[in-house]
Design an enzyme around this catalytic site. Structure first.
Site, PDB file in Angstrom:
ATOM      1  CE  LYS A 189      -1.887   2.665   3.195  1.00  0.00           C
ATOM      2  NZ  LYS A 189      -1.901   3.980   2.542  1.00  0.00           N
ATOM      3  CB  SER A 242       4.809   8.429  11.745  1.00  0.00           C
ATOM      4  OG  SER A 242       3.617   7.690  11.846  1.00  0.00           O
ATOM      5  CD  GLU A 263      14.016   0.490   7.739  1.00  0.00           C
ATOM      6  OE1 GLU A 263      14.563   1.441   8.336  1.00  0.00           O
ATOM      7  OE2 GLU A 263      14.607  -0.530   7.367  1.00  0.00           O
TER       8      GLU A 263
HETATM    9  P1  NDP Z   1       2.540   7.534   8.497  1.00  0.00           P
HETATM   10  O1  NDP Z   1       3.039   6.616   9.536  1.00  0.00           O
HETATM   11  O2  NDP Z   1       1.388   8.395   8.814  1.00  0.00           O
HETATM   12  O3  NDP Z   1       2.154   6.722   7.189  1.00  0.00           O
HETATM   13  C1  NDP Z   1       2.969   5.722   6.619  1.00  0.00           C
HETATM   14  C2  NDP Z   1       2.089   4.740   5.878  1.00  0.00           C
HETATM   15  O4  NDP Z   1       1.255   4.054   6.807  1.00  0.00           O
HETATM   16  C3  NDP Z   1       1.142   5.396   4.881  1.00  0.00           C
HETATM   17  O5  NDP Z   1       0.947   4.532   3.793  1.00  0.00           O
HETATM   18  C4  NDP Z   1      -0.127   5.530   5.714  1.00  0.00           C
HETATM   19  O6  NDP Z   1      -1.273   5.663   4.922  1.00  0.00           O
HETATM   20  C5  NDP Z   1      -0.106   4.226   6.471  1.00  0.00           C
HETATM   21  N1  NDP Z   1      -0.888   4.217   7.712  1.00  0.00           N
HETATM   22  C6  NDP Z   1      -1.375   5.272   8.419  1.00  0.00           C
HETATM   23  N2  NDP Z   1      -2.032   4.837   9.525  1.00  0.00           N
HETATM   24  C7  NDP Z   1      -1.956   3.474   9.514  1.00  0.00           C
HETATM   25  C8  NDP Z   1      -2.426   2.434  10.386  1.00  0.00           C
HETATM   26  N3  NDP Z   1      -3.097   2.710  11.504  1.00  0.00           N
HETATM   27  N4  NDP Z   1      -2.151   1.149  10.065  1.00  0.00           N
HETATM   28  C9  NDP Z   1      -1.446   0.846   8.964  1.00  0.00           C
HETATM   29  N5  NDP Z   1      -0.995   1.771   8.081  1.00  0.00           N
HETATM   30  C10 NDP Z   1      -1.229   3.087   8.364  1.00  0.00           C
HETATM   31  O7  NDP Z   1       3.799   8.352   8.045  1.00  0.00           O
HETATM   32  P2  NDP Z   1       3.868   9.403   6.886  1.00  0.00           P
HETATM   33  O8  NDP Z   1       3.284   8.890   5.667  1.00  0.00           O
HETATM   34  O9  NDP Z   1       3.331  10.693   7.389  1.00  0.00           O
HETATM   35  O10 NDP Z   1       5.463   9.475   6.649  1.00  0.00           O
HETATM   36  C11 NDP Z   1       6.280  10.259   7.409  1.00  0.00           C
HETATM   37  C12 NDP Z   1       6.978   9.435   8.496  1.00  0.00           C
HETATM   38  O11 NDP Z   1       7.636   8.311   7.940  1.00  0.00           O
HETATM   39  C13 NDP Z   1       8.064  10.246   9.162  1.00  0.00           C
HETATM   40  O12 NDP Z   1       7.977  10.090  10.561  1.00  0.00           O
HETATM   41  C14 NDP Z   1       9.352   9.611   8.650  1.00  0.00           C
HETATM   42  O13 NDP Z   1      10.419   9.711   9.494  1.00  0.00           O
HETATM   43  C15 NDP Z   1       8.956   8.205   8.429  1.00  0.00           C
HETATM   44  N6  NDP Z   1       9.814   7.606   7.419  1.00  0.00           N
HETATM   45  C16 NDP Z   1      10.761   6.707   7.822  1.00  0.00           C
HETATM   46  C17 NDP Z   1      11.647   6.160   6.918  1.00  0.00           C
HETATM   47  C18 NDP Z   1      12.656   5.163   7.359  1.00  0.00           C
HETATM   48  O14 NDP Z   1      13.187   4.478   6.505  1.00  0.00           O
HETATM   49  N7  NDP Z   1      12.963   5.026   8.625  1.00  0.00           N
HETATM   50  C19 NDP Z   1      11.615   6.540   5.500  1.00  0.00           C
HETATM   51  C20 NDP Z   1      10.570   7.452   5.174  1.00  0.00           C
HETATM   52  C21 NDP Z   1       9.700   7.968   6.115  1.00  0.00           C
HETATM   53  P3  NDP Z   1      -1.734   7.156   4.458  1.00  0.00           P
HETATM   54  O15 NDP Z   1      -0.559   7.869   3.936  1.00  0.00           O
HETATM   55  O16 NDP Z   1      -2.678   6.902   3.410  1.00  0.00           O
HETATM   56  O17 NDP Z   1      -2.276   7.798   5.688  1.00  0.00           O
END
Ligand code: NDP
Length: 484
Positions: A189, A242, A263
């Site tokens: 996803k 996140s 991650e």
């Molecule tokens: P989120 O955690 O909000 O979203 C990440 C993914 O999870 C999206 O596809 C999101 O869907 C989905 N998601 C949201 N809620 C749920 C849930 N309850 N259960 C399962 N899946 C869910 O993060 P962001 O998209 O806002 O990305 C930013 C964050 O990602 C930052 O904190 C960043 O540091 C981290 N990140 C870490 C990386 C790493 O390698 N360590 C690399 C890149 C980013 P939707 O977007 O549709 O809400």
């Protein structure tokens, strides 16, 4: 010190990348069992260009029934895919890599339109690296016994993969390539705001002749992600996003047999010693925090400068910031593109306000930005300390918090004083300092005299609240295998 003053002496003519060659549908459906199918929810949501606020396409919202179909198709496909000769698996993955390369320009333009990142970055970093991940893991597919000698590696089954919006195609490649190279099948996803390049990848996967059901791509918001996490036939969750959502996922799968890699976020320390090559270090600071508008989990968002060179570094940094071009992501001159979404811009602005209210001294370079779209000028804060909110929490935007230090032990303690442990950078001419810091910094990746360098052969991942598990390199294979 001579000023750069580039903005005053030069006016770059626009060099906008054409969008004529882009093939986009009005509506995108789900990619399940090798076909594009309508969602049972019958709902679509808009994907928006964050630089213009225009709707680019409509994306299907997958519900529980769709996820069940996708997981079923992956489970059936697993039976034959896991038994297929490894050399044949490698050929399919190699083909996908070649097809991404062939369509690299189209992918780069769509990535910049959908996510707001400068075309120079999507063209030179995101898309080539995504292709490289497929190439790299294609090579490993029939060599797993050599990768793990004296062990019999076996795939795990169906991997549920959930990715964020900051490197959409690259994150899809990080997830899909090692999983299928090891003989697993996947349900992926993409993030709600940036689904397009994953769906274009689905087109390539369909064209490549990859057996049906090996890769399924389902779109939607957080609820759709949660349906994947909670599906009983998922064997492994690979999540990038996140820390808060990572914690929710860990809670949901505790007590199940599901394996996981998480991650998560970061608050990288970028450390400049007085013996560093200052001009290169300043470029490194710019790359560490302003690359991809600071939407980078491993961004160097905490800068530590040795006190004796602090004034010169900050002066040169401000000067360099004034030469950064903020604007149209499709213009090849642009250094800093659009903030990915209105929500993310609101988050960044909230932190900028908190930084000022808590007594931080703000500096933002002057730039003219369009009324339409989401923009944030490159920003730095001085007069902040370890306890300031903007030093502790991840902002995920072009905002840098600067502190000084006197001794190596002081900076190690300060750099490690964070709940995160993903990345760090060290700038010095002394190898001994580099070795000491790489050993003592609590970070999954430490770059020396460079920053934000990625390579498929190199593992990437975090400690503490930045998650666990590694992606890339041999470690990235391990996350998709069990051993007999
Ligand atoms: P989120 O955690 O909000 O979203 C990440 C993914 O999870 C999206 O596809 C999101 O869907 C989905 N998601 C949201 N809620 C749920 C849930 N309850 N259960 C399962 N899946 C869910 O993060 P962001 O998209 O806002 O990305 C930013 C964050 O990602 C930052 O904190 C960043 O540091 C981290 N990140 C870490 C990386 C790493 O390698 N360590 C690399 C890149 C980013 P939707 O977007 O549709 O809400």
């Amino acid at each position: 010190m001579s000023k750069l003053n580039l903005n005053k002496t030069w006016n770059y003519a626009a060099a906008t990348e054409s969008t004529n060659h882009i093939l986009l549908k009005e509506k995108y459906d789900l990619f399940i069992n090798g076909e594009f199918v309508k969602s049972n929810s019958k709902k679509y949501f808009d994907t928006i260009n964050p630089a213009t606020d225009e709707v680019i396409a409509k994306i299907s919202e997958a519900n529980k029934k769709d996820i069940d179909l996708a997981v079923k198709s992956a489970k059936i496909a697993f039976r034959s895919w896991s038994k297929l000769k490894a050399k044949e698996r490698g050929k399919y993955i190699f083909r996908i890599a070649r097809m991404i390369q062939e369509r690299a320009k189209e992918f780069a333009v769509i990535e910049s339109m959908d996510g707001g990142k400068p075309i120079r970055e999507s063209r030179d970093v995101d898309i080539p690296l995504a292709a490289n991940h497929f190439f790299y893991y294609a090579g490993w597919a029939d060599k797993l016994e050599y990768a793990f000698p004296n062990k019999i590696p076996k795939p795990l089954g169906v991997a549920g993969q959930i990715i964020p919006w900051n490197f959409p195609l690259l994150m899809a490649a990080w997830k899909i390539a090692p999983a299928i190279a090891c003989g697993n099948t996947v349900v992926l996803k993409p993030a709600e705001t940036t689904s397009l390049t994953a769906l274009k990848l689905a087109e390539i996967i369909q064209e490549s002749g990859l057996p049906k059901g090996v890769v399924n791509i389902v779109t939607g918001a957080g609820n759709t992600g949660a349906e994947i996490v909670n599906h009983p036939d998922i064997d492994k969750i690979a999540f990038t996003g996140s820390t808060n959502v990572g914690k929710l996922i860990q809670k949901s799968i505790s007590g199940t047999k599901k394996k996981s890699t998480l991650e998560l976020g970061g608050k990288g320390a970028n450390i400049i010693f007085e013996d560093a090559a200052i001009d290169q270090a300043v470029e490194g600071i710019v790359n560490a925090i302003f690359f991809n508008q600071g939407h980078v989990c491993c961004a160097g968002s905490r800068l530590f400068v040795q006190e004796s060179v602090a004034n010169i570094v900050i002066e040169k940094l401000k000067d360099r910031m004034s030469s950064l071009i903020v604007g149209n992501p499709l213009d090849k001159n642009t250094d800093i593109g659009a903030i990915n979404s209105k929500e993310q811009l609101a988050t960044i602005n909230k932190y900028i306000k908190i930084g000022q209210e808590e007594g931080g001294e703000i500096y933002q370079s002057k730039c003219s930005i369009s009324k339409k779209g989401n923009w944030c000028p490159p920003t730095l804060f001085l007069n902040v300390s370890q306890s300031h909110t903007i030093v502790q929490e991840e902002i995920f935007g072009p905002v840098l918090a600067i502190q000084t230090f006197r001794t190596i032990d002081e900076v190690i303690e300060k750099a490690n004083n964070t709940p995160f442990g993903l990345s760090a950078g060290v700038w010095t001419e002394k190898g001994s300092k580099i070795f000491k810091l790489t050993q003592e910094l609590n970070a999954g990746v430490v770059w020396a005299n460079t920053y934000n360098k990625f390579d498929p052969t190199s593992p990437f991942g975090g400690f503490k609240e930045s998650g666990f598990g590694r992606e890339g390199g041999l470690h990235g294979l391990k996350a998709y295998l069990k051993f007999e």
